[in-house]
Design an enzyme around this catalytic site. Structure first.
Site, PDB file in Angstrom:
ATOM      1  N   CYS A  30       0.822  -1.211   0.000  1.00 18.45           N
ATOM      2  CA  CYS A  30       0.000   0.000   0.000  1.00 18.45           C
ATOM      3  C   CYS A  30       0.860   1.267   0.000  1.00 18.45           C
ATOM      4  O   CYS A  30       1.580   1.525   0.965  1.00 18.45           O
ATOM      5  CB  CYS A  30      -0.907  -0.036   1.229  1.00 18.45           C
ATOM      6  SG  CYS A  30      -1.774   1.491   1.597  1.00 18.45           S
ATOM      7  N   CYS A  33       0.115   3.749   2.814  1.00 22.67           N
ATOM      8  CA  CYS A  33       0.597   3.173   4.072  1.00 22.67           C
ATOM      9  C   CYS A  33       2.083   3.453   4.241  1.00 22.67           C
ATOM     10  O   CYS A  33       2.546   3.809   5.332  1.00 22.67           O
ATOM     11  CB  CYS A  33       0.349   1.661   4.109  1.00 22.67           C
ATOM     12  SG  CYS A  33      -1.387   1.190   4.006  1.00 22.67           S
TER      13      CYS A  33
END
Length: 101
Positions: A30, A33
């Site tokens: 991600c 993230c």
């Protein structure tokens, strides 16, 4: 920073914690993230009133499902065994600190 690796550790280090815990539900693939990770590391170094933990949603999908994590990064704040606040997506420092207020 707490790296939560199983349900038992989550219960002990998050749900039974003496102070609030901000839990970052993330995945290695991600992009957002990865972008928020340095901020969380910085906050973890400065934190005295709370702890920060990380849960990899790919490794612990049942835990993510239990807390209705439908998008990542998801930042959930736990206090006294309850989720008291949550935020989703890439956030700035002020927004993350607001979750803890």
């Amino acid at each position: 920073m707490l790296n939560i690796e199983n349900q038992e550790q989550f219960e002990k280090d998050v749900l039974q914690a003496k102070k609030p815990v901000l839990v970052d539900f993330y995945a290695d693939w991600c992009g957002p993230c990865k972008a928020i990770a340095p901020l969380l590391e910085e906050l973890d170094q400065e934190a005295e009133a709370y702890c920060i933990g990380k849960v990899n949603v790919d490794a612990l999908p049942d835990l993510a499902m239990q807390y209705r994590v439908v998008s990542i990064p998801a930042l959930l704040v736990f206090k006294d065994g309850e989720c008291i606040n949550r935020g989703f997506g890439l956030m700035n420092r002020k927004e993350v600190e607001g979750l803890l207020a």
